[in-house]
Scaffold this motif. Structure first.
Motif, PDB file in Angstrom:
ATOM      1  N   VAL A 289       6.602   1.542  -8.125  1.00  0.00           N
ATOM      2  CA  VAL A 289       6.733   2.934  -8.528  1.00  0.00           C
ATOM      3  C   VAL A 289       5.557   3.682  -7.922  1.00  0.00           C
ATOM      4  CG1 VAL A 289       5.599   2.479 -10.758  1.00  0.00           C
ATOM      5  CG2 VAL A 289       6.957   4.549 -10.454  1.00  0.00           C
ATOM      6  N   LEU A 290       5.861   4.757  -7.182  1.00  0.00           N
ATOM      7  CA  LEU A 290       4.861   5.515  -6.452  1.00  0.00           C
ATOM      8  C   LEU A 290       4.927   6.983  -6.860  1.00  0.00           C
ATOM      9  CD1 LEU A 290       6.547   3.584  -4.030  1.00  0.00           C
ATOM     10  CD2 LEU A 290       4.265   3.950  -3.058  1.00  0.00           C
ATOM     11  N   SER A 291       3.806   7.680  -6.715  1.00  0.00           N
ATOM     12  CA  SER A 291       3.743   9.099  -7.036  1.00  0.00           C
ATOM     13  C   SER A 291       3.166   9.871  -5.856  1.00  0.00           C
ATOM     14  CB  SER A 291       2.869   9.331  -8.270  1.00  0.00           C
ATOM     15  OG  SER A 291       1.540   8.865  -8.035  1.00  0.00           O
ATOM     16  N   THR A 292       3.567  11.131  -5.720  1.00  0.00           N
ATOM     17  CA  THR A 292       2.988  11.990  -4.684  1.00  0.00           C
ATOM     18  C   THR A 292       2.180  13.107  -5.328  1.00  0.00           C
ATOM     19  OG1 THR A 292       4.675  13.735  -4.465  1.00  0.00           O
ATOM     20  CG2 THR A 292       5.131  11.622  -3.384  1.00  0.00           C
TER      21      THR A 292
ATOM     22  N   PHE B 110       1.649  10.338  -0.895  1.00  0.00           N
ATOM     23  CA  PHE B 110       1.571   9.363  -1.972  1.00  0.00           C
ATOM     24  C   PHE B 110       0.116   9.156  -2.396  1.00  0.00           C
ATOM     25  CE2 PHE B 110       5.754   7.953  -0.269  1.00  0.00           C
ATOM     26  CZ  PHE B 110       6.478   8.101  -1.442  1.00  0.00           C
ATOM     27  N   VAL B 111      -0.094   9.101  -3.714  1.00  0.00           N
ATOM     28  CA  VAL B 111      -1.441   8.893  -4.249  1.00  0.00           C
ATOM     29  C   VAL B 111      -1.533   7.707  -5.191  1.00  0.00           C
ATOM     30  CG1 VAL B 111      -2.171  11.295  -4.005  1.00  0.00           C
ATOM     31  CG2 VAL B 111      -1.016  10.581  -6.093  1.00  0.00           C
TER      32      VAL B 111
ATOM     33  N   GLY C  10      -4.604  17.598  -5.628  1.00  0.00           N
ATOM     34  CA  GLY C  10      -3.198  17.935  -5.656  1.00  0.00           C
ATOM     35  C   GLY C  10      -2.713  18.216  -7.065  1.00  0.00           C
ATOM     36  N   TRP C  11      -1.420  18.539  -7.196  1.00  0.00           N
ATOM     37  CA  TRP C  11      -0.825  18.783  -8.508  1.00  0.00           C
ATOM     38  C   TRP C  11      -0.853  17.496  -9.322  1.00  0.00           C
ATOM     39  CZ3 TRP C  11       3.972  18.001 -11.260  1.00  0.00           C
ATOM     40  CH2 TRP C  11       4.224  18.951 -12.262  1.00  0.00           C
ATOM     41  N   VAL C  12      -0.713  16.359  -8.654  1.00  0.00           N
ATOM     42  CA  VAL C  12      -1.002  15.042  -9.213  1.00  0.00           C
ATOM     43  C   VAL C  12      -2.167  14.475  -8.411  1.00  0.00           C
ATOM     44  CG1 VAL C  12      -0.173  12.674  -9.506  1.00  0.00           C
ATOM     45  CG2 VAL C  12       1.350  14.597 -10.005  1.00  0.00           C
ATOM     46  N   ARG C  13      -3.245  14.082  -9.091  1.00  0.00           N
ATOM     47  CA  ARG C  13      -4.469  13.693  -8.387  1.00  0.00           C
ATOM     48  C   ARG C  13      -4.717  12.189  -8.377  1.00  0.00           C
ATOM     49  NH1 ARG C  13      -9.279  16.892 -11.056  1.00  0.00           N
ATOM     50  NH2 ARG C  13     -10.416  15.477  -9.675  1.00  0.00           N
ATOM     51  N   THR C  14      -4.088  11.461  -9.289  1.00  0.00           N
ATOM     52  CA  THR C  14      -4.495  10.080  -9.515  1.00  0.00           C
ATOM     53  C   THR C  14      -3.281   9.152  -9.514  1.00  0.00           C
ATOM     54  OG1 THR C  14      -4.319  10.271 -11.921  1.00  0.00           O
ATOM     55  CG2 THR C  14      -6.431  10.870 -10.921  1.00  0.00           C
ATOM     56  N   SER C  15      -3.555   7.872  -9.724  1.00  0.00           N
ATOM     57  CA  SER C  15      -2.484   6.897  -9.797  1.00  0.00           C
ATOM     58  C   SER C  15      -1.787   6.990 -11.159  1.00  0.00           C
ATOM     59  CB  SER C  15      -3.025   5.488  -9.541  1.00  0.00           C
ATOM     60  OG  SER C  15      -1.978   4.577  -9.301  1.00  0.00           O
ATOM     61  N   LEU C  16      -0.977   6.009 -11.489  1.00  0.00           N
ATOM     62  CA  LEU C  16      -0.166   6.018 -12.689  1.00  0.00           C
ATOM     63  C   LEU C  16      -0.210   4.650 -13.353  1.00  0.00           C
ATOM     64  CD1 LEU C  16       3.552   5.807 -11.501  1.00  0.00           C
ATOM     65  CD2 LEU C  16       1.639   5.639  -9.950  1.00  0.00           C
TER      66      LEU C  16
ATOM     67  N   LEU D  62       0.846  -1.186   0.000  1.00  0.00           N
ATOM     68  CA  LEU D  62       0.000   0.000   0.000  1.00  0.00           C
ATOM     69  C   LEU D  62       0.883   1.238   0.000  1.00  0.00           C
ATOM     70  CD1 LEU D  62      -2.681  -0.753   2.752  1.00  0.00           C
ATOM     71  CD2 LEU D  62      -2.741  -1.358   0.341  1.00  0.00           C
ATOM     72  N   GLY D  63       0.470   2.252  -0.741  1.00  0.00           N
ATOM     73  CA  GLY D  63       1.094   3.558  -0.639  1.00  0.00           C
ATOM     74  C   GLY D  63       0.337   4.379   0.381  1.00  0.00           C
TER      75      GLY D  63
END
Length: 524
Positions: free
Chosen positions: A207-210, A195-196, A254-260, A158-159
């Motif tokens: 690979v995770l994104s914030t 993290f989102v 956020g500036w990034v709202r979703t997963s990847l 989990l992120g």
């Protein structure tokens, strides 16, 4: 057309990661069951379905690979516990309590869940809206770890907001074995934001994104990591997130709202507030260099809030056109195709497209070109060259409720006639004419909040809907948009609340609910 690849480091199952595979298409080659006989349009009783109470926030369900006994499990991450269920019966085999994650928050009970459901069904008008708002505040505010994946060693990742957590079994050969927290990784100070998103590259790394625009590649044993900012994040992310915090309470904006999403060659695809990006994971670093195949491209963003959809991939075969698919940030969301690799030399920039990389713009107006606003919070459903989205705008909104409360109505009260949204809109890429055109639109079906899922084997798209004040699962012909029937589940126990519908290995519909899990027992 070919279907996206199955990452060998994920569990060998139909659904080891949110949205099904690393490509995030929400589709399967399997044949799915259809409403027929005694189930078509009639209330399903316990003989026709399974239901298990689990608690709040169990939207997804990740299927394990086979254990030595030839059986599988379903792992479900919620707000208050991690649960492991028997794949065939939905019996809870093990729980891991998460109360230590929120020590100041009381743990809810089945009585609380039943009261929550009853209020959504029995209350009317403003009372119902206030009840929904109370449930959202109690069970949705601060929710994290929504995106998850299960690897081939039965480890759930989990992120969390500030790091990653791995959960495993005491004995990975025993389906009934207890769950333990295996490891926890806290992000370093330089990695800003929460993290989102979480996915996996072909070499088996997380690979995770914030929300502040950082990408992290993390070894599954948490022994090493690589962290970078995506283009534009250093200049814009902090200011945008601060503004959204002030304007909207930073509720997922956020500036990034979703997963990847990830491809099978190291491509990592992510959307920031007004650009889509392709990064290349080389095995030891992220590259944003065009010489390596990376790119950034602007998309339409009339709202200023950016894309609310997890990006998906389209096209995988050597002779197929290959795209990234998003819902953009316009007031009327456009299903948007972007060339995934090199842009064809003879490709001319489309009218109204801010980038030459955009290959198609499909306005999802649900059959009404005069609409001035429609957004979706669901990942675009992709199968073959088709891409479809649903309507998440409520039929009406009380004057006193701010516009940002519209999702509350669809997510919790979509079965109330005054709030029910209608519409599913599909576009299709024609590789011969290289045009992205409307394939079909229906306003007969409602999908208030669910992520639809395609069975290529039965040419059917499934989604959680509503009819006559009751929650349903709808089956719609993927090629024509015509209804293929529906199952009536009943009360708000069966509301997906933003989660997805899936098929298990036998083609049966299974999905997470507001407080549990449901399976429809009809088979192909």
């Amino acid at each position: 057309m070919s279907v996206g690849y199955h990452n060998p480091f994920l569990a060998d199952s139909e659904n080891p990661i949110a949205h099904g595979r690393c490509d995030q298409q929400d589709c399967t080659e399997l044949e799915g069951g259809l409403p027929s006989g005694g189930s078509a349009g009639q209330l399903l009783h316990e003989t026709g379905r399974q239901f298990t109470w689990l608690g709040p926030g169990h939207f997804g369900g990740l299927f394990s690979g086979l254990y030595p006994d030839g059986r599988r499990t379903i792992w479900s991450n919620g707000r208050e516990c991690i649960a492991k269920l028997d794949h065939d019966t939905l019996e809870v085999l093990a729980r891991f309590d998460l109360s230590h994650e929120r020590p100041d928050e009381p743990t809810s009970s089945k009585a609380d869940w039943e009261a929550g459901v009853a209020g959504l069904d029995d209350l009317e008008g403003d009372e119902a809206v206030m009840h929904a708002a109370d449930l959202a505040a109690r069970f949705m505010t601060g929710l994290d770890g929504v995106y998850a994946l299960l690897d081939h060693e039965h480890t759930l990742f989990l992120g969390r907001k500030t790091g990653a957590v791995a959960y495993a079994e005491v004995d990975p050969t025993d389906r009934h074995s207890a769950i333990v927290e295996k490891a926890r990784w806290e992000k370093p100070p330089e990695v800003e934001g929460f993290f989102v998103g979480v996915n996996m590259t072909p070499d088996g790394r997380l690979v995770l994104s914030t929300d502040h625009g950082w990408l992290v590649s993390l070894a599954r044993d948490f022994s090493d990591y690589v962290a970078v900012q995506i283009p534009g994040a250093a200049e814009d992310a902090a200011e945008h997130c601060a503004r959204m915090e002030a304007e909207r309470g930073n509720t997922g904006y956020g500036w990034v709202r979703t997963s990847l999403c990830c491809d099978d060659a190291g491509g990592v695809y992510i959307s920031s507030v007004d650009h889509s990006h392709k990064a290349i994971w080389t095995g030891d670093r992220f590259s944003f260099d065009e010489a390596d195949g990376a790119w950034s491209a602007e998309y339409r963003n009339g709202t200023g809030r950016g894309s609310g959809t997890t990006p998906s991939l389209m096209g995988f075969g050597p002779d197929e056109d290959r795209f990234l698919v998003i819902g953009d940030g316009d007031d009327v969301v456009n299903i948007t195709l972007l060339w995934r690799d090199e842009i064809p030399d003879d490709w001319e920039q489309l009218p109204g497209a801010p980038s030459r990389r955009i290959a198609g713009l499909g306005p999802a107006h649900m059959g009404d070109p005069t609409r001035t606003e429609i957004q979706t919070e669901q990942s675009i459903t992709v199968s073959g060259y088709g891409a479809m989205t649903v309507n998440n705008e409520p039929g009406t909104r009380p004057d006193w409720l701010p516009a940002r409360g519209a999702r509350l109505l669809c997510f919790f009260l979509g079965h109330h006639e005054r709030f029910t949204p209608f519409g599913m809109h599909k576009y299709r890429w024609n590789p011969d004419t290289r045009e992205f055109r409307e394939d079909w639109v229906t306003t007969e079906v409602s999908s208030p909040n669910s992520v639809p899922y395609v069975s290529q084997g039965s040419d059917t798209v499934y989604t959680c809907g509503t009819r006559g004040g009751k929650w349903t699962v709808e089956a719609v012909n993927w090629s024509t948009g015509e209804s293929r029937g529906h199952w009536v589940l009943g009360d708000s126990r069966f509301n997906t609340l933003g989660g997805g519908v899936h098929l298990d290995g036998e083609g049966r519909v299974i999905f997470g609910n507001i407080f549990g899990k449901t399976r429809i027992l009809d088979t192909p």
